[in-house]
Design an enzyme around this catalytic site. Structure first.
Site, mmCIF file in Angstrom:
data_model
loop_
_atom_site.group_PDB
_atom_site.id
_atom_site.type_symbol
_atom_site.label_atom_id
_atom_site.label_comp_id
_atom_site.label_asym_id
_atom_site.label_seq_id
_atom_site.Cartn_x
_atom_site.Cartn_y
_atom_site.Cartn_z
ATOM 1 N N ASP A 163 0.878 -1.174 0.000
ATOM 2 C CA ASP A 163 0.000 0.000 0.000
ATOM 3 C C ASP A 163 0.913 1.222 0.000
ATOM 4 O OD1 ASP A 163 -2.388 1.579 0.307
ATOM 5 O OD2 ASP A 163 -1.961 1.766 2.441
ATOM 6 N N SER A 164 0.283 2.399 -0.037
ATOM 7 C CA SER A 164 1.065 3.633 0.060
ATOM 8 C C SER A 164 1.547 3.873 1.493
ATOM 9 C CB SER A 164 0.191 4.811 -0.353
ATOM 10 O OG SER A 164 -0.940 4.878 0.503
ATOM 11 N N CYS A 205 -4.429 -1.768 -1.770
ATOM 12 C CA CYS A 205 -4.542 -0.344 -2.062
ATOM 13 C C CYS A 205 -5.535 -0.208 -3.211
ATOM 14 C CB CYS A 205 -3.165 0.176 -2.471
ATOM 15 S SG CYS A 205 -3.211 1.827 -3.195
ATOM 16 N N GLU A 224 -2.609 8.561 8.757
ATOM 17 C CA GLU A 224 -1.147 8.448 8.768
ATOM 18 C C GLU A 224 -0.510 9.202 9.938
ATOM 19 O OE1 GLU A 224 1.262 6.806 6.812
ATOM 20 O OE2 GLU A 224 -0.404 5.658 5.948
ATOM 21 N N CYS A 272 -10.995 2.652 0.445
ATOM 22 C CA CYS A 272 -9.560 2.922 0.623
ATOM 23 C C CYS A 272 -9.157 2.130 1.851
ATOM 24 C CB CYS A 272 -9.322 4.416 0.851
ATOM 25 S SG CYS A 272 -7.645 4.794 1.426
ATOM 26 N N HIS A 304 -7.075 2.607 4.041
ATOM 27 C CA HIS A 304 -6.849 3.383 5.266
ATOM 28 C C HIS A 304 -8.124 3.556 6.086
ATOM 29 C CE1 HIS A 304 -3.025 4.573 3.414
ATOM 30 N NE2 HIS A 304 -2.667 5.096 4.572
HETATM 31 N N1 DGL Z 1 -4.762 3.067 0.981
HETATM 32 C C1 DGL Z 1 -4.766 3.385 -0.389
HETATM 33 C C2 DGL Z 1 -6.036 3.013 -1.097
HETATM 34 O O1 DGL Z 1 -6.655 2.069 -0.709
HETATM 35 C C3 DGL Z 1 -4.142 4.671 -0.831
HETATM 36 C C4 DGL Z 1 -4.337 5.859 0.037
HETATM 37 C C5 DGL Z 1 -3.489 7.014 -0.460
HETATM 38 O O2 DGL Z 1 -2.270 6.931 -0.362
HETATM 39 O O3 DGL Z 1 -4.072 7.980 -0.969
HETATM 40 O O4 DGL Z 1 -6.422 3.618 -2.076
#
Ligand code: DGL
Length: 287
Positions: A9-10, A72, A152, A184, A186
């Site tokens: 992931d990011s 992600c 984050e 997402c 996150h």
């Molecule tokens: N967690 C990621 C996703 O599911 C990317 C979040 C990001 O870095 O913008 O899209």
């Protein structure tokens, strides 16, 4: 036999998928990459994301991953096809098909809301995936650019988080959505706040559960699951601060993260020439 499942992931978001994998497949090892040097992915172009995704997938395959999970949504929406074409030697899965399947099972006839990053919303990946499964359902996608910075920085239960969640969720409820997809990885960090803002009538879909089920099915079919009592090894890597990743990731994952390792673009992670298989274009960008 003890080859890891590669997950990336990011940043911290993919840990929501890693945690499901650990719960469901406690005998499996994990090699995790959080590309925090490039976060947020959701505000970048599809071409940039494809390059990051190819570089990280290559790294995970060098770590001998037997399956790669793009944990992600932005990568799943923009880079899955390219990565599969580039690395046919290992199965690669994303989270969007799984999330759409879970939402399609849960949804009544009411509209389905999708909370996602700006980039994922732009692709309409959930609208398309859900449209294939339940064409009669209206899908409302809501971009939530403020969520990733909140997650984050570890402010998961702050007043700011509560306020921000309300601002994104209420319009979807007003449109009649009775199912909300966390589009997402996150966002499960904010799941309780989202559920609170949505109210008890609304089902919250976290695609990570269905993704872990898909991972198990693929490995079982290929005869690649570890034996039940294998000792798992967890390796967590980040392209930014390992201290911060260990601290915040550790808060979420408990004791499976002791020491995240720093990996660097241009060293362990490198640019991979990206072939767009349909357009026949070749692109290579500076990372
Ligand atoms: N967690 C990621 C996703 O599911 C990317 C979040 C990001 O870095 O913008 O899209």
């Amino acid at each position: 036999m003890n080859r890891p499942i590669g997950i990336f992931d990011s940043g911290l978001g993919g840990l929501t998928v890693a945690r499901r994998i650990i719960e469901r497949l406690p005998q499996e090892s994990i090699s995790y990459v959080g590309d925090e040097a490039h976060i947020p992915y959701g505000e970048k172009s599809p071409e940039e994301i494809q390059n990051f995704a190819l570089g990280i997938t290559n790294f995970l395959l060098e770590q001998n991953a037997k399956l790669v999970i793009m944990a992600c949504n932005m990568s799943s929406a923009t880079a899955l096809r390219v990565a599969r074409a580039h690395f046919p030697q290992a199965p690669i899965i994303g989270v969007i098909e799984a999330g759409a399947r879970a939402a399609a099972k849960e949804a009544s006839g009411a509209p389905v809301g999708v909370l996602a990053t700006t980039g994922t919303v732009r692709t309409l990946a959930y609208t398309k995936a859900l449209g294939k499964l339940r064409p009669e359902i209206t899908v409302c996608e809501q971009a939530c650019p403020k969520f990733v910075p909140i997650v984050e920085s570890g402010r998961w239960n702050s007043d700011e988080a509560k306020e921000t969640v309300r601002g994104y969720v209420e319009p979807l409820i007003k449109k009649g959505c009775r199912t909300l997809v966390l589009g997402c990885t996150h966002y499960p960090f904010l799941k309780d706040l989202i559920a609170g803002a949505a109210g008890p009538e609304v089902a919250i879909i976290d695609p990570s559960e269905e993704t872990a089920a898909e991972a198990e099915e693929i490995l079982a079919e290929a005869g690649m699951l570890n034996p039940p009592h294998a000792e798992p090894v967890y390796q967590y890597c980040t392209s930014d601060s390992p201290e911060q990743f260990t601290e915040l990731g550790g808060r979420f994952m408990g004791n499976t993260i002791s020491n995240a390792r720093k990996i660097t673009w241009g060293k362990e992670l490198g640019a991979i020439e990206c072939r767009d298989v349909t357009a026949g274009q070749r692109a290579r960008s500076a990372l």
